[in-house]
Write a protein that holds these residues in place. Sequence first.
Motif, PDB file in Angstrom:
ATOM      1  N   ILE A   1     121.793  58.728  68.356  1.00 59.85           N
ATOM      2  CA  ILE A   1     120.980  58.659  69.563  1.00 59.85           C
ATOM      3  C   ILE A   1     120.331  60.007  69.828  1.00 59.85           C
ATOM      4  O   ILE A   1     121.012  61.022  69.946  1.00 59.85           O
ATOM      5  N   ASP A   2     119.005  60.012  69.873  1.00 63.83           N
ATOM      6  CA  ASP A   2     118.217  61.206  70.187  1.00 63.83           C
ATOM      7  C   ASP A   2     118.569  62.386  69.287  1.00 63.83           C
ATOM      8  O   ASP A   2     118.869  63.485  69.765  1.00 63.83           O
TER       9      ASP A   2
ATOM     10  N   THR B   1     119.978  54.103  87.513  1.00 67.83           N
ATOM     11  CA  THR B   1     120.592  54.716  86.343  1.00 67.83           C
ATOM     12  C   THR B   1     121.818  53.920  85.920  1.00 67.83           C
ATOM     13  O   THR B   1     122.415  53.197  86.707  1.00 67.83           O
TER      14      THR B   1
ATOM     15  N   ARG C   1     110.919  49.202  72.619  1.00 68.71           N
ATOM     16  CA  ARG C   1     111.664  49.113  73.867  1.00 68.71           C
ATOM     17  C   ARG C   1     112.481  47.822  73.835  1.00 68.71           C
ATOM     18  O   ARG C   1     111.951  46.738  73.593  1.00 68.71           O
TER      19      ARG C   1
ATOM     20  N   SER D   1     115.366  59.032  72.298  1.00 66.76           N
ATOM     21  CA  SER D   1     115.414  58.734  73.730  1.00 66.76           C
ATOM     22  C   SER D   1     114.058  58.304  74.267  1.00 66.76           C
ATOM     23  O   SER D   1     113.976  57.654  75.308  1.00 66.76           O
ATOM     24  N   ARG D   2     112.992  58.655  73.563  1.00 67.51           N
ATOM     25  CA  ARG D   2     111.654  58.224  73.959  1.00 67.51           C
ATOM     26  C   ARG D   2     110.799  58.147  72.713  1.00 67.51           C
ATOM     27  O   ARG D   2     111.118  58.748  71.679  1.00 67.51           O
TER      28      ARG D   2
ATOM     29  N   GLY E   1     117.589  50.781  78.426  1.00 66.71           N
ATOM     30  CA  GLY E   1     117.233  52.169  78.210  1.00 66.71           C
ATOM     31  C   GLY E   1     117.694  52.662  76.855  1.00 66.71           C
ATOM     32  O   GLY E   1     118.305  51.939  76.072  1.00 66.71           O
ATOM     33  N   ARG E   2     117.443  53.958  76.595  1.00 70.75           N
ATOM     34  CA  ARG E   2     117.729  54.513  75.275  1.00 70.75           C
ATOM     35  C   ARG E   2     118.699  55.680  75.363  1.00 70.75           C
ATOM     36  O   ARG E   2     118.823  56.454  74.420  1.00 70.75           O
ATOM     37  N   THR E   3     119.398  55.808  76.504  1.00 73.80           N
ATOM     38  CA  THR E   3     120.462  56.792  76.607  1.00 73.80           C
ATOM     39  C   THR E   3     121.731  56.228  75.976  1.00 73.80           C
ATOM     40  O   THR E   3     121.849  55.016  75.744  1.00 73.80           O
ATOM     41  N   ALA E   4     122.697  57.107  75.736  1.00 76.69           N
ATOM     42  CA  ALA E   4     123.948  56.656  75.149  1.00 76.69           C
ATOM     43  C   ALA E   4     124.631  55.634  76.045  1.00 76.69           C
ATOM     44  O   ALA E   4     125.102  54.582  75.577  1.00 76.69           O
TER      45      ALA E   4
ATOM     46  N   SER F   1     118.047  66.586  69.645  1.00 77.25           N
ATOM     47  CA  SER F   1     118.153  67.015  71.033  1.00 77.25           C
ATOM     48  C   SER F   1     119.640  67.019  71.395  1.00 77.25           C
ATOM     49  O   SER F   1     120.494  67.129  70.531  1.00 77.25           O
TER      50      SER F   1
ATOM     51  N   GLY G   1     121.729  64.906  71.709  1.00 81.64           N
ATOM     52  CA  GLY G   1     122.022  63.503  71.474  1.00 81.64           C
ATOM     53  C   GLY G   1     123.487  63.243  71.167  1.00 81.64           C
ATOM     54  O   GLY G   1     124.338  64.127  71.229  1.00 81.64           O
TER      55      GLY G   1
END
Length: 505
Positions: free
Chosen positions: A34-35, A132, A206, A230-231, A78-81, A38, A40
């Motif tokens: 993930i990410d 969130t 997405r 993440s994006r 979303g794309r966060t952990a 960064s 991540g």
Amino acid sequence: MTGSVRRVPDPGSVVDRALRAAALAMPSAEALVIDPGSAGNTLVWRDLERRTARLAQHLDEVVAARAGGPCAVEVPAGRTASALLWLVAALRTALPVVLVDPSAPQRERTAVRRELRGAGLGLVVPVAGDGTVDERRPPGHLPALAGAPPRAAVPPHALVLASGGSTGRPKLVVDTTIRRPAVHEHLQVTSRLAWRADQTQLVTGRLHHAAPLTFFVRGLVDGNRLVVPSRYASSIAVRLIEEQRVRWMQATPFQLQHMAAWLHEHPADLGSLRAVLHMSASCPPSVRRQWIDWVGAEHVFEIYGATEGLGLTVASGAEWLARPGTVGRGFYTRIRILDEAMRPVPRRAVGTVFLRSLGTPPTAVYLGGDTRLVTSPDGFRSVGDRGRLDEDGYLYLEPRRVDMINVAGENVYPAEVEAVLVGCPGIMDAAVTGVADDRLGARPVAVVTCWPGVTLDERAVLAYCRERLSAFKTPLWIRVVDRIPVTPAGKVDRRGVADLVSGFG
């Protein structure tokens, strides 16, 4: 949310079975990256299975404590952990999963919730009031609305997805296929897409959209190493392809266009790619040819389908080169082109496209039994797209009537003009809309983006169009813009284009 978990396996969840098997077979292999680059997170299969089992247990416990009616899980895609962990956990349960766009306006998300609760569904919601999602926060519960039907027509293991948001109020589609991959490998569309288990797969889309979600789930089931930034940004996607040695990628035409523009200025090693799949909108021919040149015709694919799950067509790059403009032949799908009286039209004649899947029975329906799909007397269905078939059964799509510009009684389809514009040397992408005209009623105008280093000569482009289009189809004027508005699904945002054009006066 701590402590040991003894969760009873769900025999109906293919994701649940796959995670348990992967955690035993390759516990230390990377599952979710993930990410990368960064701050991540990298999760190996053992940790992904353990952490999502705990979250799945919490979801089941909330539902058990709220007996009295059916429940679904609302997951911000979303794309966060944390968001990805909740998504995988929800997919491990038997609960229906509602995927929502975390960037959507609050009023839109509230309207979706009200429609679901009005259909008799309670919602388990692992989000805070600010939208969130946190792995450490216990999920809450929203009951069905008072007076709602006692039961909703949403079976276990279903997914609820929004469709058609760019053309009006989103329709909620209930799909029962994504979480139940076909038993026989040859019925999987991935059998046509250079797919391989245990590969590194880049997730650019997405996950509240059907296509990215479908291949994300299939990647989990097949033990792929899933790389999730993440994006989305062209520079990020290209960097990850090179650094992570990505083998398989599904992207929208919009993303491929902007990656191509970035690559023109910043060349990168794409040698690891063995499949580039695009869908959801038409891909400009110049962009598709560029990707074919980079990775080979045998590694570029297009799918035509719909969230409603009517059927699919598949075209390889080689097929497209041999038949420019085709979206391929049916993949375990029969295709009919019918006129307004539901009669078959001759080959190469344009009509409404009707599909019927042969691999699985129709399983995607609108929430509440909405019947906005058109169905022929013998069971073929249509979302209203228009097209034609050639003698070999290859499908070619035509512009939708809803986009039509009426010029002095003549019909102008934006996509026809856009196809000519993107064939003009130097133009990367184009969008066409109509502006009011006192004499003719309306005139087409165009906004375009150019390849790096190109300076547009409007007179030369208009002359190029006049050689290929009737006078009434030729744009009144053309303007260069930094980017063309697109919807989250990667399709041209016609309303955004109209707003952009109005700014030119």
